[in-house]
Design a protein around this motif. Structure first.
Motif, PDB file in Angstrom:
ATOM      1  N   ALA A  59       0.844  -1.195   0.000  1.00  0.00           N
ATOM      2  CA  ALA A  59       0.000   0.000   0.000  1.00  0.00           C
ATOM      3  C   ALA A  59       0.878   1.242   0.000  1.00  0.00           C
ATOM      4  CB  ALA A  59      -0.907   0.013   1.226  1.00  0.00           C
ATOM      5  N   VAL A  60       0.476   2.231  -0.800  1.00  0.00           N
ATOM      6  CA  VAL A  60       1.197   3.503  -0.883  1.00  0.00           C
ATOM      7  C   VAL A  60       0.197   4.608  -1.215  1.00  0.00           C
ATOM      8  CG1 VAL A  60       1.803   3.107  -3.316  1.00  0.00           C
ATOM      9  CG2 VAL A  60       3.134   4.727  -1.966  1.00  0.00           C
ATOM     10  N   CYS A  61       0.322   5.741  -0.534  1.00  0.00           N
ATOM     11  CA  CYS A  61      -0.491   6.906  -0.881  1.00  0.00           C
ATOM     12  C   CYS A  61       0.227   7.662  -1.987  1.00  0.00           C
ATOM     13  CB  CYS A  61      -0.686   7.815   0.331  1.00  0.00           C
ATOM     14  SG  CYS A  61      -2.122   7.406   1.301  1.00  0.00           S
ATOM     15  N   VAL A  62      -0.330   7.648  -3.166  1.00  0.00           N
ATOM     16  CA  VAL A  62       0.283   8.386  -4.263  1.00  0.00           C
ATOM     17  C   VAL A  62      -0.081   9.863  -4.197  1.00  0.00           C
ATOM     18  CG1 VAL A  62       0.517   6.379  -5.771  1.00  0.00           C
ATOM     19  CG2 VAL A  62      -1.560   7.748  -5.891  1.00  0.00           C
ATOM     20  N   SER A  63      -1.096  10.170  -3.399  1.00  0.00           N
ATOM     21  CA  SER A  63      -1.496  11.552  -3.157  1.00  0.00           C
ATOM     22  C   SER A  63      -2.152  11.606  -1.785  1.00  0.00           C
ATOM     23  CB  SER A  63      -2.480  12.015  -4.231  1.00  0.00           C
ATOM     24  OG  SER A  63      -2.925  13.327  -3.982  1.00  0.00           O
ATOM     25  N   GLY A  64      -1.962  12.706  -1.086  1.00  0.00           N
ATOM     26  CA  GLY A  64      -2.606  12.872   0.205  1.00  0.00           C
ATOM     27  C   GLY A  64      -2.030  11.962   1.267  1.00  0.00           C
ATOM     28  N   ARG A  65      -2.885  11.616   2.236  1.00  0.00           N
ATOM     29  CA  ARG A  65      -2.405  10.768   3.326  1.00  0.00           C
ATOM     30  C   ARG A  65      -3.555  10.018   3.980  1.00  0.00           C
ATOM     31  NH1 ARG A  65      -0.755  14.018   8.694  1.00  0.00           N
ATOM     32  NH2 ARG A  65      -2.837  14.364   9.467  1.00  0.00           N
ATOM     33  N   CYS A  66      -3.181   8.944   4.673  1.00  0.00           N
ATOM     34  CA  CYS A  66      -4.121   8.213   5.524  1.00  0.00           C
ATOM     35  C   CYS A  66      -3.320   7.513   6.612  1.00  0.00           C
ATOM     36  CB  CYS A  66      -4.973   7.228   4.739  1.00  0.00           C
ATOM     37  SG  CYS A  66      -4.132   5.756   4.177  1.00  0.00           S
ATOM     38  N   LEU A  67      -4.013   7.169   7.676  1.00  0.00           N
ATOM     39  CA  LEU A  67      -3.409   6.469   8.797  1.00  0.00           C
ATOM     40  C   LEU A  67      -3.705   4.981   8.647  1.00  0.00           C
ATOM     41  CD1 LEU A  67      -1.949   6.690  11.563  1.00  0.00           C
ATOM     42  CD2 LEU A  67      -4.235   6.822  12.596  1.00  0.00           C
ATOM     43  N   MET A  68      -2.644   4.180   8.536  1.00  0.00           N
ATOM     44  CA  MET A  68      -2.783   2.735   8.396  1.00  0.00           C
ATOM     45  C   MET A  68      -2.586   2.097   9.765  1.00  0.00           C
ATOM     46  SD  MET A  68      -3.207   0.151   6.198  1.00  0.00           S
ATOM     47  CE  MET A  68      -2.794   0.801   4.594  1.00  0.00           C
ATOM     48  N   LYS A  69      -3.556   1.287  10.173  1.00  0.00           N
ATOM     49  CA  LYS A  69      -3.457   0.544  11.429  1.00  0.00           C
ATOM     50  C   LYS A  69      -3.263  -0.927  11.071  1.00  0.00           C
ATOM     51  CE  LYS A  69      -6.192   3.795  14.119  1.00  0.00           C
ATOM     52  NZ  LYS A  69      -7.244   3.965  15.140  1.00  0.00           N
ATOM     53  N   ILE A  70      -2.207  -1.517  11.640  1.00  0.00           N
ATOM     54  CA  ILE A  70      -1.799  -2.878  11.340  1.00  0.00           C
ATOM     55  C   ILE A  70      -1.837  -3.689  12.630  1.00  0.00           C
ATOM     56  CG2 ILE A  70       0.131  -4.295  10.505  1.00  0.00           C
ATOM     57  CD1 ILE A  70      -0.968  -2.528   8.326  1.00  0.00           C
ATOM     58  N   LEU A  81       0.725   6.962   5.993  1.00  0.00           N
ATOM     59  CA  LEU A  81       1.177   6.883   4.609  1.00  0.00           C
ATOM     60  C   LEU A  81       0.901   8.261   4.031  1.00  0.00           C
ATOM     61  CD1 LEU A  81      -0.131   3.369   3.545  1.00  0.00           C
ATOM     62  CD2 LEU A  81       2.152   4.034   4.329  1.00  0.00           C
ATOM     63  N   ASP A  82       1.975   8.993   3.740  1.00  0.00           N
ATOM     64  CA  ASP A  82       1.793  10.400   3.398  1.00  0.00           C
ATOM     65  C   ASP A  82       2.748  10.928   2.336  1.00  0.00           C
ATOM     66  OD1 ASP A  82       4.034  10.249   4.997  1.00  0.00           O
ATOM     67  OD2 ASP A  82       3.281  11.589   6.546  1.00  0.00           O
ATOM     68  N   VAL A  83       3.548  10.062   1.755  1.00  0.00           N
ATOM     69  CA  VAL A  83       4.414  10.439   0.636  1.00  0.00           C
ATOM     70  C   VAL A  83       4.417   9.287  -0.365  1.00  0.00           C
ATOM     71  CG1 VAL A  83       5.888  12.064   1.888  1.00  0.00           C
ATOM     72  CG2 VAL A  83       6.464   9.645   1.896  1.00  0.00           C
ATOM     73  N   PRO A  84       4.564   9.582  -1.658  1.00  0.00           N
ATOM     74  CA  PRO A  84       4.423   8.539  -2.672  1.00  0.00           C
ATOM     75  C   PRO A  84       5.582   7.550  -2.757  1.00  0.00           C
ATOM     76  CG  PRO A  84       4.866  10.644  -3.708  1.00  0.00           C
ATOM     77  CD  PRO A  84       4.661  10.912  -2.245  1.00  0.00           C
ATOM     78  N   ASP A  85       6.649   7.781  -2.000  1.00  0.00           N
ATOM     79  CA  ASP A  85       7.746   6.801  -2.014  1.00  0.00           C
ATOM     80  C   ASP A  85       7.849   6.047  -0.685  1.00  0.00           C
ATOM     81  OD1 ASP A  85       8.702   8.896  -0.496  1.00  0.00           O
ATOM     82  OD2 ASP A  85      10.629   9.028  -1.526  1.00  0.00           O
ATOM     83  N   LYS A  86       6.787   6.110   0.137  1.00  0.00           N
ATOM     84  CA  LYS A  86       6.729   5.331   1.378  1.00  0.00           C
ATOM     85  C   LYS A  86       5.647   4.271   1.200  1.00  0.00           C
ATOM     86  CE  LYS A  86       5.896   7.540   5.313  1.00  0.00           C
ATOM     87  NZ  LYS A  86       5.444   8.002   6.633  1.00  0.00           N
ATOM     88  N   ALA A  87       6.078   3.056   0.888  1.00  0.00           N
ATOM     89  CA  ALA A  87       5.151   1.945   0.678  1.00  0.00           C
ATOM     90  C   ALA A  87       5.351   0.926   1.786  1.00  0.00           C
ATOM     91  CB  ALA A  87       5.398   1.309  -0.684  1.00  0.00           C
ATOM     92  N   ILE A  88       4.263   0.278   2.182  1.00  0.00           N
ATOM     93  CA  ILE A  88       4.374  -0.771   3.198  1.00  0.00           C
ATOM     94  C   ILE A  88       3.820  -2.084   2.652  1.00  0.00           C
ATOM     95  CG2 ILE A  88       4.274   0.827   5.145  1.00  0.00           C
ATOM     96  CD1 ILE A  88       1.386  -0.203   5.629  1.00  0.00           C
ATOM     97  N   VAL A  89       4.363  -3.156   3.190  1.00  0.00           N
ATOM     98  CA  VAL A  89       3.879  -4.496   2.863  1.00  0.00           C
ATOM     99  C   VAL A  89       2.850  -4.899   3.912  1.00  0.00           C
ATOM    100  CG1 VAL A  89       4.526  -6.913   2.578  1.00  0.00           C
ATOM    101  CG2 VAL A  89       6.110  -5.110   1.847  1.00  0.00           C
TER     102      VAL A  89
END
Length: 134
Positions: A59-70, A81-89
């Motif tokens: 998952a990656v926010c290509v625009s804007g931001r959201c809070l991911m709870k894992i 997730l708030d920048v397009p080069d921060k992706a999580i598995v």
């Protein structure tokens, strides 16, 4: 050990702009079989609230931001997730929720397999019980 696994996503570009490439089995740790994105999420409306038995996602926010709870059934973590080069598995058997979407949020998700409703666990108590019995 953190539940949040960030990917090494390189940003290429110059004064003209940026380019971010997501590639099967290179910076994405699986062959991509499905791509989808969330957009125009209503204010205050969270999404997700499920785990997958077998599916892995990035998952990656290509625009804007959201809070991911894992949540792995034992530990819960949160990450913006708030920048397009921060992706999580998001590995299989990880409960995940997305909250606090900005109005311009576009959340891109890459999946290791096609949609299969049978792969979803949509009840948190059932999820925790399956984690205990694994």
């Amino acid at each position: 050990m953190s539940l949040i696994k960030f990917l090494d996503i390189k940003t290429l570009g110059d004064e003209r702009g940026h380019l971010i490439a997501l590639e099967n089995d290179k910076n994405i740790p699986f062959a991509i079989k499905r791509v989808y994105y969330l957009t125009d999420t209503q204010p205050g409306v969270p999404r997700g609230f499920h785990a997958h038995k077998e599916l892995t996602q990035v998952a990656v926010c290509v625009s804007g931001r959201c809070l991911m709870k894992i949540d792995d059934g034992h530990t819960q973590e949160e990450v913006w997730l708030d920048v397009p080069d921060k992706a999580i598995v998001i590995e299989k058997m990880i409960w995940h929720e997305m909250h606090e979407f900005s109005s311009d949020c576009v959340l891109l998700v890459l999946a290791s397999d096609f949609y299969d409703e049978q792969d979803y666990i949509r009840n948190y108590e059932v999820f925790v019980e399956q984690v205990k019995n694994a």
